[in-house]
Design a protein around this motif. Sequence first.
Motif, PDB file in Angstrom:
ATOM      1  N   ARG A  22      87.182  67.094  42.643  1.00 31.36           N
ATOM      2  CA  ARG A  22      86.311  67.033  43.818  1.00 31.36           C
ATOM      3  C   ARG A  22      86.260  65.607  44.360  1.00 31.36           C
ATOM      4  NH1 ARG A  22      80.188  67.625  43.161  1.00 31.36           N
ATOM      5  NH2 ARG A  22      79.875  65.907  44.559  1.00 31.36           N
ATOM      6  N   THR A  23      86.731  65.448  45.554  1.00 27.91           N
ATOM      7  CA  THR A  23      86.615  64.151  46.216  1.00 27.91           C
ATOM      8  C   THR A  23      85.362  64.193  47.084  1.00 27.91           C
ATOM      9  OG1 THR A  23      87.944  64.885  48.084  1.00 27.91           O
ATOM     10  CG2 THR A  23      89.122  63.848  46.262  1.00 27.91           C
ATOM     11  N   GLY A  24      85.095  63.165  47.823  1.00 25.56           N
ATOM     12  CA  GLY A  24      83.928  63.152  48.700  1.00 25.56           C
ATOM     13  C   GLY A  24      84.098  64.045  49.908  1.00 25.56           C
ATOM     14  N   ARG A  25      85.280  64.580  50.070  1.00 25.68           N
ATOM     15  CA  ARG A  25      85.604  65.392  51.231  1.00 25.68           C
ATOM     16  C   ARG A  25      85.669  66.870  50.837  1.00 25.68           C
ATOM     17  NH1 ARG A  25      89.482  62.713  55.219  1.00 25.68           N
ATOM     18  NH2 ARG A  25      88.582  61.075  53.979  1.00 25.68           N
ATOM     19  N   VAL A  58      77.459  62.835  48.861  1.00 25.46           N
ATOM     20  CA  VAL A  58      78.274  61.630  48.781  1.00 25.46           C
ATOM     21  C   VAL A  58      78.374  61.231  47.316  1.00 25.46           C
ATOM     22  CG1 VAL A  58      78.455  59.218  49.489  1.00 25.46           C
ATOM     23  CG2 VAL A  58      77.491  60.902  51.059  1.00 25.46           C
ATOM     24  N   LEU A  59      79.586  60.922  46.874  1.00 26.48           N
ATOM     25  CA  LEU A  59      79.787  60.540  45.480  1.00 26.48           C
ATOM     26  C   LEU A  59      79.346  59.096  45.267  1.00 26.48           C
ATOM     27  CD1 LEU A  59      83.346  62.023  44.934  1.00 26.48           C
ATOM     28  CD2 LEU A  59      81.215  62.925  44.041  1.00 26.48           C
ATOM     29  N   THR A  60      78.710  58.858  44.133  1.00 24.00           N
ATOM     30  CA  THR A  60      78.302  57.487  43.804  1.00 24.00           C
ATOM     31  C   THR A  60      79.526  56.707  43.326  1.00 24.00           C
ATOM     32  OG1 THR A  60      77.843  58.008  41.503  1.00 24.00           O
ATOM     33  CG2 THR A  60      76.008  58.278  43.068  1.00 24.00           C
ATOM     34  N   GLU A  61      79.420  55.402  43.358  1.00 23.36           N
ATOM     35  CA  GLU A  61      80.514  54.541  42.906  1.00 23.36           C
ATOM     36  C   GLU A  61      80.863  54.843  41.440  1.00 23.36           C
ATOM     37  OE1 GLU A  61      83.353  51.488  43.356  1.00 23.36           O
ATOM     38  OE2 GLU A  61      82.075  52.390  44.872  1.00 23.36           O
ATOM     39  N   GLU A  62      79.823  55.015  40.628  1.00 19.58           N
ATOM     40  CA  GLU A  62      80.036  55.304  39.212  1.00 19.58           C
ATOM     41  C   GLU A  62      80.786  56.616  39.018  1.00 19.58           C
ATOM     42  OE1 GLU A  62      77.108  56.558  35.642  1.00 19.58           O
ATOM     43  OE2 GLU A  62      76.556  54.702  36.694  1.00 19.58           O
ATOM     44  N   ARG A  63      80.396  57.643  39.768  1.00 20.94           N
ATOM     45  CA  ARG A  63      81.041  58.959  39.662  1.00 20.94           C
ATOM     46  C   ARG A  63      82.501  58.881  40.125  1.00 20.94           C
ATOM     47  NH1 ARG A  63      82.604  63.058  37.384  1.00 20.94           N
ATOM     48  NH2 ARG A  63      82.622  65.018  38.472  1.00 20.94           N
ATOM     49  N   ARG A  64      82.755  58.127  41.184  1.00 19.43           N
ATOM     50  CA  ARG A  64      84.133  57.987  41.666  1.00 19.43           C
ATOM     51  C   ARG A  64      84.996  57.298  40.614  1.00 19.43           C
ATOM     52  NH1 ARG A  64      81.820  56.904  46.844  1.00 19.43           N
ATOM     53  NH2 ARG A  64      82.111  54.668  46.611  1.00 19.43           N
ATOM     54  N   LYS A  65      84.448  56.285  39.932  1.00 18.75           N
ATOM     55  CA  LYS A  65      85.212  55.588  38.884  1.00 18.75           C
ATOM     56  C   LYS A  65      85.517  56.530  37.726  1.00 18.75           C
ATOM     57  CE  LYS A  65      83.800  50.903  39.994  1.00 18.75           C
ATOM     58  NZ  LYS A  65      83.021  49.728  39.605  1.00 18.75           N
TER      59      LYS A  65
END
Length: 185
Positions: free
Chosen positions: A28-31, A104-111
């Motif tokens: 799952r990306t932010g899109r 919106v994904l958090t920075e931590e979640r994206r990492k």
Amino acid sequence: MYDDVVKAARGGMDKAIEALKKGFNKVRTGRASTTLMDEIRVDYYGTPTPLNQIGTMAVPEPRLITITPWEKQLITEIEKAILKSDLGLNPSSDGQLVRIAFPVLTEERRKEMVKGIKRMGEEAKVAIRNSRRDANEGLKKLEKEKEISEDEQKRGEKEIQDLTDKYVKKIDEVVAAKENEVMEI
């Protein structure tokens, strides 16, 4: 014989790339993307049915998926199936269609997601190296059985190594593209 071994190695490596891309569809990306919903099964009169076979899915906005079921009584079943999935999404409905908003994904979640993407890339590289090993063993066996010469075996091993390098580079490109997609805000 020699060509069959190289062809089998190429086939195994292609499968590794395809499996990686298919695995990335579930990340799952932010899109919003309807491919995320491919694995969700809805109870349709007692039969687990893919979500895309019981309604129309659309992405009207970058962070929203709408599902319009062909039978309105399926809305509650669709919501249950989405909640049961491990995507962490909360559907809402108005009686006509189901809306799935992507937060919106958090920075931590994206990492964390990037780490998972890299791990998937490494697993694909291992599959490619396994194909290389199998091919090299096949060539050694052919040479041992005197079906190919030692020179052909060496040439085959070089060709398979070149093929391996090419596919590993392709995996690195696919992983980098997915990382950029995930880290994009």
